[in-house]
Design an enzyme around this catalytic site. Structure first.
Site, mmCIF file in Angstrom:
data_model
loop_
_atom_site.group_PDB
_atom_site.id
_atom_site.type_symbol
_atom_site.label_atom_id
_atom_site.label_comp_id
_atom_site.label_asym_id
_atom_site.label_seq_id
_atom_site.Cartn_x
_atom_site.Cartn_y
_atom_site.Cartn_z
ATOM 1 N N ALA A 166 0.821 -1.070 -0.062
ATOM 2 C CA ALA A 166 -0.142 -0.129 -0.113
ATOM 3 C C ALA A 166 0.869 1.175 0.045
ATOM 4 C CB ALA A 166 -0.940 -0.016 1.151
ATOM 5 N N VAL A 167 1.954 1.356 0.711
ATOM 6 C CA VAL A 167 2.823 2.524 0.768
ATOM 7 C C VAL A 167 3.523 2.527 -0.380
ATOM 8 C CG1 VAL A 167 4.745 3.399 1.976
ATOM 9 C CG2 VAL A 167 2.677 2.518 3.376
ATOM 10 N N ARG A 216 6.842 -13.724 -4.821
ATOM 11 C CA ARG A 216 5.453 -14.020 -5.469
ATOM 12 C C ARG A 216 5.236 -12.828 -6.195
ATOM 13 N NH1 ARG A 216 4.410 -12.930 0.162
ATOM 14 N NH2 ARG A 216 3.144 -11.349 0.715
ATOM 15 N N CYS A 229 3.717 6.400 11.099
ATOM 16 C CA CYS A 229 2.573 7.282 10.725
ATOM 17 C C CYS A 229 2.030 8.138 11.545
ATOM 18 C CB CYS A 229 1.931 6.637 9.545
ATOM 19 S SG CYS A 229 0.743 5.179 10.388
ATOM 20 N N ARG A 278 -8.670 3.622 16.677
ATOM 21 C CA ARG A 278 -8.876 3.593 15.342
ATOM 22 C C ARG A 278 -10.623 3.795 14.919
ATOM 23 N NH1 ARG A 278 -4.783 2.247 11.973
ATOM 24 N NH2 ARG A 278 -4.326 0.364 13.588
ATOM 25 N N HIS A 296 -4.619 9.953 9.299
ATOM 26 C CA HIS A 296 -4.890 10.199 10.621
ATOM 27 C C HIS A 296 -5.030 11.633 11.211
ATOM 28 C CE1 HIS A 296 -3.369 6.153 10.682
ATOM 29 N NE2 HIS A 296 -2.264 6.103 11.095
#
Length: 352
Positions: A17-18, A43, A133, A251, A258
């Site tokens: 994702a990052v 993979r 983060c 969360r 954030h």
């Protein structure tokens, strides 16, 4: 385009994702790099990803794949970074690591270019660490205020997006939202939990129509690993080893960006006008603070942007040395990929 003489960059973990955001950032910022190699697990080898307008084939992370690399940006799990970052450094690369493997290593600097750029040169192990983060979502603004007023105590509550838990977090929230959308769920005890069932993904509780007062893993005395990261990393970045810090991490059902509430006490009396002036001119900060007009940062507006956004700037009601702030930062950009790229650019500048 000829790129002779420019440093070779490896992006390790390019398919995550990052990593995806990192490739966007490399395509958007000034092109200072020669070859860019994309490395990932076996993979993922053979996939093609776009960077700088070109399709680049992903290769498996091996020792040979690191040969000739000048700078390696790592976005991989802690255990992979712990194994491979020293290997990359031993083969001559400067490693910029986004995992938690080295953040508190006294021989590895923890760098935020707007706050402590000089530390990027002090890397006896050949590794520079990128903060968590959540820390990065507030530290640029906090660092600017600390430089002027002298921070002496910090109390923080986070409202963390699910992408902080990676692709699994994003997929979990989307799946849960599809289950609760258009229903009357959220009106009776346990109804959301029953609807979600086992579909909680990386979270201990449902996130849709809910907030979860937990992020990370269990640490001593009931603290979470995420809370300890914010405390320890803030102290290290600001050079305040004994700074009192209290953190509660929560969360929330937001995909990316954030947010944090910040109560910061300083050495002397502070003024709101003084704080706003500092924040309005600080690199990497956007001041968005006009509650009368309904203007303050929210994740829906901040997502996809690079700066730390700050609003709700107030002096504490009962303490003239304290400020209250609300901050938002995209946890995949400045909170991870962008800060890593900025550190890499500092290192590359030494090589050119």
């Amino acid at each position: 385009m000829a790129r002779t003489g420019r440093p070779t960059l490896a992006v390790v973990g390019a398919t995550g994702a990052v990593g995806a955001v990192m490739l966007q950032i490399l395509s958007q910022r000034a092109d200072i790099w020669g070859e860019i190699r994309l490395l990932a697990s076996p993979r993922s080898a053979g996939r093609k990803l776009a960077v700088r307008g070109e399709e680049v084939e992903v290769a498996a992370l091996t020792e040979e794949a690191l040969d000739g690399v000048d700078v390696a940006m790592f976005d991989v799990p802690d255990e992979v970074a712990a194994q491979w970052a020293p290997i990359a450094a031993a083969r001559g690369a400067v490693v910029i690591d986004n995992s938690g493997a080295f953040r508190m290593d006294p021989e590895v600097p923890l760098v935020v270019p707007e706050v402590n750029p000089h530390m990027a040169r002090m890397r006896p192990r050949g590794i520079v660490s990128n903060p968590n983060c959540t820390t990065l979502s507030m530290i640029v603004a906090l660092g600017a205020l600390h430089a002027e007023f002298g921070l002496r105590e910090l109390v923080v509550s986070s409202y963390q997006a699910v992408s902080g838990a990676g692709r699994a977090g994003i997929e979990t929230l989307r799946a849960q939202l599809s289950l609760v959308a258009g229903t009357d769920l959220g009106t009776a005890p346990g109804d959301v939990r029953r609807a979600v069932g086992e579909l909680t993904g990386p979270f201990p509780e449902p996130v849709a129509l809910n907030v979860v007062p937990w992020a990370g893993s269990l640490r001593e005395d009931g603290w979470s690993s995420e809370e300890m990261k914010v405390r320890d990393e803030t102290r290290k970045i600001l050079g305040l080893a004994a700074l009192p810090v209290a953190v509660t991490c929560v969360r929330v059902p937001v995909l990316t960006t954030h947010s944090l509430t910040v109560h910061a006490r300083f050495q002397d009396e502070v003024t709101v006008d003084g704080a706003r002036e500092i924040l309005a001119t600080a690199p990497g900060v956007v001041l968005c603070d006009d509650p009368a007009a309904g203007e303050y940062p929210t994740p829906a507006d901040v997502v996809g942007t690079d700066p730390t956004w700050v609003g709700r700037v107030r002096r504490a009601l009962d303490d003239p040395t304290a400020l209250e702030l609300f901050v938002c930062g995209d946890n995949l950009r400045k909170g991870a990929a962008l800060n890593t790229a900025q550190i890499a650019e500092l290192v590359a500048a030494e090589m050119m």
